[in-house]
Design an enzyme around this catalytic site. Structure first.
Site, PDB file in Angstrom:
ATOM      1  N   HIS A  37       0.832  -1.209   0.000  1.00 48.05           N
ATOM      2  CA  HIS A  37       0.000   0.000   0.000  1.00 48.05           C
ATOM      3  C   HIS A  37       0.863   1.253   0.000  1.00 48.05           C
ATOM      4  O   HIS A  37       1.452   1.611   1.014  1.00 48.05           O
ATOM      5  CB  HIS A  37      -0.930  -0.041   1.234  1.00 48.05           C
ATOM      6  N   ASN A  73      -0.324   8.522  -1.554  1.00 48.20           N
ATOM      7  CA  ASN A  73      -0.420   9.519  -2.623  1.00 48.20           C
ATOM      8  C   ASN A  73       0.090  10.887  -2.130  1.00 48.20           C
ATOM      9  O   ASN A  73      -0.358  11.315  -1.057  1.00 48.20           O
ATOM     10  CB  ASN A  73      -1.899   9.613  -3.025  1.00 48.20           C
ATOM     11  N   GLU A 127       2.893   0.420   3.281  1.00 46.00           N
ATOM     12  CA  GLU A 127       2.464  -0.665   4.175  1.00 46.00           C
ATOM     13  C   GLU A 127       2.552  -1.985   3.404  1.00 46.00           C
ATOM     14  O   GLU A 127       1.977  -2.102   2.317  1.00 46.00           O
ATOM     15  CB  GLU A 127       1.020  -0.444   4.630  1.00 46.00           C
TER      16      GLU A 127
HETATM   17  P1  NAD Z   1      -6.968   5.610 -11.039  1.00 42.15           P
HETATM   18  O1  NAD Z   1      -8.420   5.626 -11.313  1.00 42.15           O
HETATM   19  O2  NAD Z   1      -6.202   6.868 -11.144  1.00 42.15           O
HETATM   20  O3  NAD Z   1      -6.268   4.540 -12.004  1.00 42.15           O
HETATM   21  C1  NAD Z   1      -6.732   3.252 -12.187  1.00 42.15           C
HETATM   22  C2  NAD Z   1      -6.178   2.718 -13.492  1.00 42.15           C
HETATM   23  O4  NAD Z   1      -6.514   1.353 -13.598  1.00 42.15           O
HETATM   24  C3  NAD Z   1      -6.763   3.403 -14.738  1.00 42.15           C
HETATM   25  O5  NAD Z   1      -5.714   3.806 -15.584  1.00 42.15           O
HETATM   26  C4  NAD Z   1      -7.602   2.316 -15.384  1.00 42.15           C
HETATM   27  O6  NAD Z   1      -7.621   2.403 -16.808  1.00 42.15           O
HETATM   28  C5  NAD Z   1      -6.904   1.073 -14.919  1.00 42.15           C
HETATM   29  N1  NAD Z   1      -7.748  -0.123 -14.904  1.00 42.15           N
HETATM   30  C6  NAD Z   1      -9.042  -0.235 -14.496  1.00 42.15           C
HETATM   31  N2  NAD Z   1      -9.437  -1.508 -14.604  1.00 42.15           N
HETATM   32  C7  NAD Z   1      -8.403  -2.216 -15.082  1.00 42.15           C
HETATM   33  C8  NAD Z   1      -8.180  -3.586 -15.395  1.00 42.15           C
HETATM   34  N3  NAD Z   1      -9.144  -4.479 -15.242  1.00 42.15           N
HETATM   35  N4  NAD Z   1      -6.986  -3.966 -15.889  1.00 42.15           N
HETATM   36  C9  NAD Z   1      -5.998  -3.066 -16.054  1.00 42.15           C
HETATM   37  N5  NAD Z   1      -6.140  -1.754 -15.761  1.00 42.15           N
HETATM   38  C10 NAD Z   1      -7.321  -1.345 -15.281  1.00 42.15           C
HETATM   39  O7  NAD Z   1      -6.828   4.964  -9.594  1.00 42.15           O
HETATM   40  P2  NAD Z   1      -5.739   5.240  -8.470  1.00 42.15           P
HETATM   41  O8  NAD Z   1      -6.145   6.413  -7.653  1.00 42.15           O
HETATM   42  O9  NAD Z   1      -4.386   5.216  -9.086  1.00 42.15           O
HETATM   43  O10 NAD Z   1      -5.931   3.967  -7.532  1.00 42.15           O
HETATM   44  C11 NAD Z   1      -5.476   2.687  -7.921  1.00 42.15           C
HETATM   45  C12 NAD Z   1      -5.424   1.798  -6.686  1.00 42.15           C
HETATM   46  O11 NAD Z   1      -4.590   2.389  -5.700  1.00 42.15           O
HETATM   47  C13 NAD Z   1      -6.748   1.577  -6.005  1.00 42.15           C
HETATM   48  O12 NAD Z   1      -6.799   0.260  -5.511  1.00 42.15           O
HETATM   49  C14 NAD Z   1      -6.743   2.563  -4.840  1.00 42.15           C
HETATM   50  O13 NAD Z   1      -7.525   2.153  -3.753  1.00 42.15           O
HETATM   51  C15 NAD Z   1      -5.287   2.521  -4.468  1.00 42.15           C
HETATM   52  N6  NAD Z   1      -4.806   3.723  -3.772  1.00 42.15           N
HETATM   53  C16 NAD Z   1      -5.163   4.959  -4.190  1.00 42.15           C
HETATM   54  C17 NAD Z   1      -4.684   6.081  -3.525  1.00 42.15           C
HETATM   55  C18 NAD Z   1      -5.055   7.463  -3.985  1.00 42.15           C
HETATM   56  O14 NAD Z   1      -4.906   8.407  -3.205  1.00 42.15           O
HETATM   57  N7  NAD Z   1      -5.482   7.638  -5.220  1.00 42.15           N
HETATM   58  C19 NAD Z   1      -3.833   5.924  -2.428  1.00 42.15           C
HETATM   59  C20 NAD Z   1      -3.463   4.631  -2.049  1.00 42.15           C
HETATM   60  C21 NAD Z   1      -3.947   3.526  -2.728  1.00 42.15           C
END
Ligand code: NAD
Length: 718
Positions: free
Chosen positions: A450, A453, A462
């Site tokens: 984990h 951001n 984590e």
């Molecule tokens: P995001 O929406 O910016 O990006 C997600 C990406 O995944 C997109 O580019 C999308 O096209 C792609 N995607 C969707 N379905 C897919 C699939 N089946 N196969 C391949 N690619 C696929 O999301 P994010 O904010 O980067 O978050 C991604 C992960 O990180 C999530 O699990 C989220 O909980 C976790 N996370 C996010 C944050 C945050 O602050 N944004 C912080 C920690 C963890």
């Protein structure tokens, strides 16, 4: 005992080579200072020496300052003893300035704190142009000031504004930046370092102007009062306000530097000693040293109590190149790990790849991507066109949308392409790792990783151990996270893992406080006074109320007895008041440079849910926000989800911005003491289960123990 400093004499030029045996970096322990003192005495007695070069024989480390572990044993010394320690150390350095021949520090690698002060007492500093060469005085970051002449000599060398800024920020400079402000006299390629130092000595000998140069260097800084005031004002108003918790040491250092820059050197040095002795052992100093030792321990912590074999990670894969995936790929690439990126949206891969490369090639000195580095890194970033293209990767991180079904269908599909032994990890922030592992053929090779951001700035990661995750997987994930420059803590799977689980009560309690009659800005102000970077309502606005609602639901479902589902957030989300991204949340955001203020309409919406009778005890705002976090942290320890109090404190400091000047959540609790916390919790008891002391806290109170007494790992090898 083998020596740490070797003296050689070539052509009447003495060379002292630092190389503390058995250490990765050179540190100034008492015995090294003693050796230095003896060498300087020997040299002073010799009549045929024409110059002295001080260098390091350890690649990448000139001298990283005092040995903090050794010094920490003296934290309880009375001020007179500390002053004595400072003056004895400084007297050794000052001897350099009275040697009858030119002295030069030939610097390659880290030259920090007492290391830079040694160089400041030399007649010149010549620096090698290598990435490892860093010069700085980080003492204020430890709640101290430089004590071996740094605050007096630096302004005389580089001028008051630069010196005040360097000392108060504790920032380090690259070799080129040091030359830019004339902290370094010359910048040379590393293989030319020694010859450049010799040539400099020959030049000064030929000119015969050593005495004049020395006189000029220690002369008082002449600066009109108005300019001094300007320096004081501009620094106090800028970097310190962005680091509001280093206040005592950094403000005191600023005051000292400005006040004594135009007084005789001896007076400036005496004032430096006095202030150092005052700050030594202060609460802030102790707390910041604790954070230093936490991070130092983390660098060597393998993440497991018993050693486990590591798997080889030669190539990484990242699935989903959104906000998080792109950041993770850039972090891996930056550390030269060949990385393959894949996204369901193939155009996203092509679009994001150049951004990933330029972020990975970013150079602090250039303040932009280094073109040569970018070309090099572009050759190890590969784009995948289907998940089978990830087959070559031995560590794959999934960072696709936060949706259980999407992840559960994707993970087994990817796993089928990976070679046995390859590790698959999820960056999920709210989903249970053990649940995601259910459809996998090799759940032992799966874990959570984990990131926070923005990945570029947030060091903490984590590593989540699911029910079936193997020790090898955990150890390899920890090693991989370190390989890409992160600070991993290992946490057992559970709602909110560690960081979000401790954060949740902070956000939750703020809404309850408002319902009890406290005002939004008063609650935030109490948190900020404590040292939190953002008040809870400011944090809601920054994260986005819709995201907070979603993440909060996980916690409400998991701990319904403690997490009350406030109707305020859903009401504001329904009204489209989502926080900063919409220009309005709990506060309004009228645009750059304009002050945000509590939004009257949002407050009105929230007021509908205020309780009729206020249950607010005066002065308890900070306790109400922080004690539920603390209690949640003790539950994590009781449940065995956190391995060690140190991981909790690293998590809250580097994941939540808990003030390092408080040393960490559990460290802070230890400074109050369990019995006193129980006493302060008593009037809050009728608020509900979330304010009930945990068994661990009660036990601490009964036994008089501290949370840090739970640290069971043996002392670290040096
Ligand atoms: P995001 O929406 O910016 O990006 C997600 C990406 O995944 C997109 O580019 C999308 O096209 C792609 N995607 C969707 N379905 C897919 C699939 N089946 N196969 C391949 N690619 C696929 O999301 P994010 O904010 O980067 O978050 C991604 C992960 O990180 C999530 O699990 C989220 O909980 C976790 N996370 C996010 C944050 C945050 O602050 N944004 C912080 C920690 C963890």
């Amino acid at each position: 005992m083998s020596s740490a400093i070797r003296l050689t004499i070539e052509d009447h030029v003495a060379i002292l080579s630092l190389d503390v045996p058995g250490k990765r970096v050179n540190l100034l322990s008492a015995s090294v200072r003693q050796e230095l003192s003896e060498h300087l005495e020997t040299l002073a007695a010799q009549s045929d020496i024409r110059g002295l070069v001080i260098r390091s024989a350890k690649l990448g480390s000139f001298l990283a300052g005092a040995d903090l572990k050794e010094l920490a044993a003296r934290l309880a010394d009375p001020a007179e003893l500390t002053a004595q320690l400072i003056e004895t150390g400084r007297a050794i350095y000052a001897r350099l300035a009275s040697l009858p021949f030119p002295t030069v520090a030939a610097i390659e690698g880290g030259c920090l704190g007492g290391g830079l002060e040694l160089a400041l007492w030399c007649d010149a500093r010549i620096v090698a142009d290598t990435p490892a060469t860093q010069l700085g005085l980080p003492e204020t970051k430890l709640g101290l000031i430089p004590g071996w002449g740094g605050t007096a000599l630096l302004p005389r060398l580089v001028g008051l504004p630069q010196a005040a800024s360097l000392i108060t920020s504790g920032q380090t400079l690259s070799a080129a930046q040091s030359a830019g402000i004339r902290l370094a006299d010359q910048l040379v390629p590393s293989d030319a370092l020694l010859n450049a130092a010799r040539a400099w000595i020959a030049e000064v000998q030929a000119a015969g102007d050593l005495a004049a140069r020395r006189q000029q260097r220690v002369a008082d800084v002449v600066l009109p009062q108005a300019e001094c005031d300007f320096v004081r004002f501009s620094i106090a108003a800028e970097p310190l306000s962005s680091e509001p918790h280093l206040t005592r040491a950094a403000h005191a250092a600023l005051d000292l530097v400005v006040r004594y820059a135009h007084q005789p050197l001896a007076r400036a040095l005496a004032a430096e000693t006095k202030l150092f002795a005052e700050l030594w052992g202060s609460d802030e100093n102790r707390a910041l040293l604790n954070v230093f030792f936490l991070t130092d321990h983390n660098k060597r912590d393998a993440g497991l109590d018993a050693p486990a074999a590591l798997r080889d990670v030669r190539e990484a894969g990242v699935i989903g190149v959104g906000i998080m995936g792109a950041g993770i790929a850039a972090a891996a690439l930056k550390r030269n790990v060949p990385t393959t990126i894949y996204d369901a949206d193939l155009t996203a891969v092509e679009r994001v790849a150049p951004t990933i490369v330029s972020e990975a090639a970013y150079s602090k000195t250039l303040r932009a991507a280094d073109p040569a580095q970018a070309i090099k890194l572009a050759t190890i970033l590969r784009s995948a066109h289907s998940d089978s293209d990830l087959a070559r990767c031995d560590f794959v991180i999934e960072a696709v949308v936060e949706n259980l079904d999407v992840k559960k269908s994707l993970l087994p599909r990817v796993e089928a392409h990976l070679t046995p032994g390859a590790i698959l990890a999820s960056n999920t922030s709210t989903l249970q790792i053990s649940k995601l592992a259910e459809g996998l053929a090799r759940p032992a090779d799966f874990c959570g990783l984990h990131f926070f951001n923005p990945v570029r700035r947030m060091q903490l990661v984590e590593v989540i151990r699911g029910d079936k995750t193997s020790d090898q997987t955990v150890a390899t994930a920890v090693a991989f996270a370190k390989q890409i420059g992160k600070m991993p803590i290992v946490v057992k799977d559970g709602p909110g893992f560690l960081v979000n689980r401790v954060l949740s009560p902070y956000l939750n309690e703020a809404l309850q406080l408002f319902a009890d009659g406290a005002e939004i800005d008063a609650i935030d102000a109490a948190a900020i006074r404590f040292g939190m970077p953002l008040g809870p309502f400011q944090l809601y606005d920054m994260v986005g109320l819709d995201t907070a609602l979603y993440a909060g639901r996980t916690m409400w479902e998991a701990f319904p007895e403690r997490v009350l589902a406030s109707p305020v957030i859903p009401a504001l989300v329904k009204a489209g008041r989502l926080g900063q991204k919409k220009g309005v949340g709990f506060y309004t955001y009228p645009g750059k440079g304009k002050m945000s203020r509590v939004d009257a309409k949002s407050r009105e919406i929230a007021l509908q849910y205020r309780r009729k009778e206020s249950r607010l005890a005066p002065d308890s705002l900070a306790d109400r926000l922080l004690f539920p976090m603390l209690l949640e942290a003790t539950r994590l320890l009781e449940e065995g989800r956190a391995r060690d109090p140190r991981d909790v404190d690293l998590g809250v400091i580097f994941g939540l911005g808990f003030p390092s000047s408080r040393g960490g959540l559990l460290y802070w609790a230890d400074t109050i003491g369990a019995s006193e916390i129980l006493r302060r919790l008593e009037p809050l008891a009728d608020i509900g289960p979330r304010m009930q002391p945990t068994e661990l806290l009660r036990e601490m109170s009964r036994t008089g123990k501290k949370f840090y007494d739970l640290v069971t790992t043996p002392p670290l090898p040096s």
